[in-house]
Design an enzyme around this catalytic site. Structure first.
Site, short mmCIF file in Angstrom:
data_model
loop_
_atom_site.label_atom_id
_atom_site.label_comp_id
_atom_site.label_asym_id
_atom_site.label_seq_id
_atom_site.Cartn_x
_atom_site.Cartn_y
_atom_site.Cartn_z
N HIS A 1 38.25 -35.19 52.12
CA HIS A 1 36.81 -34.94 51.58
C HIS A 1 35.76 -34.19 52.60
O HIS A 1 36.25 -34.73 53.67
CB HIS A 1 35.99 -36.46 51.35
CG HIS A 1 36.59 -36.34 49.83
ND1 HIS A 1 36.39 -37.49 48.64
CD2 HIS A 1 36.57 -35.52 49.00
CE1 HIS A 1 36.54 -37.70 47.50
NE2 HIS A 1 36.92 -36.23 46.73
N ASP B 1 33.10 -35.08 54.00
CA ASP B 1 32.62 -35.41 55.43
C ASP B 1 33.15 -36.37 56.00
O ASP B 1 33.42 -37.38 56.88
CB ASP B 1 31.53 -36.64 54.16
CG ASP B 1 32.41 -37.24 53.44
OD1 ASP B 1 33.04 -37.01 52.78
OD2 ASP B 1 31.77 -39.58 52.72
N HIS C 1 41.03 -38.48 54.39
CA HIS C 1 41.21 -38.09 52.82
C HIS C 1 40.62 -37.28 53.00
O HIS C 1 40.01 -36.15 53.75
CB HIS C 1 41.67 -38.64 51.91
CG HIS C 1 39.43 -39.29 52.15
ND1 HIS C 1 39.26 -40.18 53.36
CD2 HIS C 1 38.97 -39.18 50.76
CE1 HIS C 1 38.02 -40.20 52.66
NE2 HIS C 1 37.09 -39.54 51.00
#
Ligand SMILES: [Zn+2]
Ligand SMILES: [Zn+2]
Length: 196
Positions: free
Chosen positions: A15, A17, A13
């Protein structure tokens, strides 16, 4: 691991990180003289988000430099596709909707590795983990409820529903790390090598 040995990257996904290291890898491999192709799979907008991230981090490099090794992008979905030497599929999970969250199933050399990505508990994770030799599952907290993430307690409460041989916990936050000694499931360690 030696970055030159990485043939493919699968992203769960959008994000930072989870995909924010890719611009550094692309640059490092350019300067290392890479010639081997690199395949990158993930959510629909991964390629655009990576372009924006590269532009924010090193515009002087990414605006002017054509990488001299082939980089290919593929959108991952429920139909498995080849990514490097692995067959990969992505399945929707429940996390922050704007990040286009997916769990991943990676088949390689006859083994199936499943990954929750970031996800709160839902039966979608049962589908992600189905039949896996290894399920790498997030456990952001130990007991603290989180609208976007899974706690160790919730994972244990649902363990019987997960048809997988082995679970390794990842994405542990501070509260989870403080309870590692009480966990019966094994937490991931930096640099850990797993043989299946
Ligand atoms: Zn995360
Ligand atoms: Zn996330």
């Amino acid at each position: 691991m030696d970055p030159a040995t990485i043939q493919a990257i699968a992203i769960s996904h959008l994000h930072g990180d989870h995909f924010g290291g890719i611009p550094y890898l692309l640059m490092e491999q350019y300067f290392a003289g890479r010639t081997a192709p690199l395949a990158i799979g993930g959510p629909r907008e991964l390629q655009q988000r990576l372009a924006r991230a590269g532009d924010a981090l090193y515009p002087d490099f990414f605006r002017k430099t054509a990488l001299d090794y082939p980089v290919s992008f593929v959108t991952l979905g429920e139909t498995p596709v080849m990514l490097g030497a692995a067959e990969v599929s992505a399945h929707p999970v429940t996390h922050v909707a704007e990040s286009d969250p997916h769990g991943l199933r990676v088949k390689v050399e006859g083994k199936l590795i499943a990954y929750s990505g970031d996800a709160r508990w839902s039966d979608e994770l049962v589908t992600v983990a189905q039949g896996a030799d290894l399920f790498i599952c997030e456990s952001t907290s130990f007991a603290k409820p989180d609208p976007a993430h899974l706690s160790y307690k919730e994972l244990i409460a649902n363990r019987a529903k997960l048809d997988c041989r082995r679970i390794i916990l990842t994405h542990l936050g501070q509260e989870a790390l403080a309870h590692v000694a009480e966990m019966e499931l094994e937490p991931a360690q930096d640099g850990m090598l797993v043989t299946l």
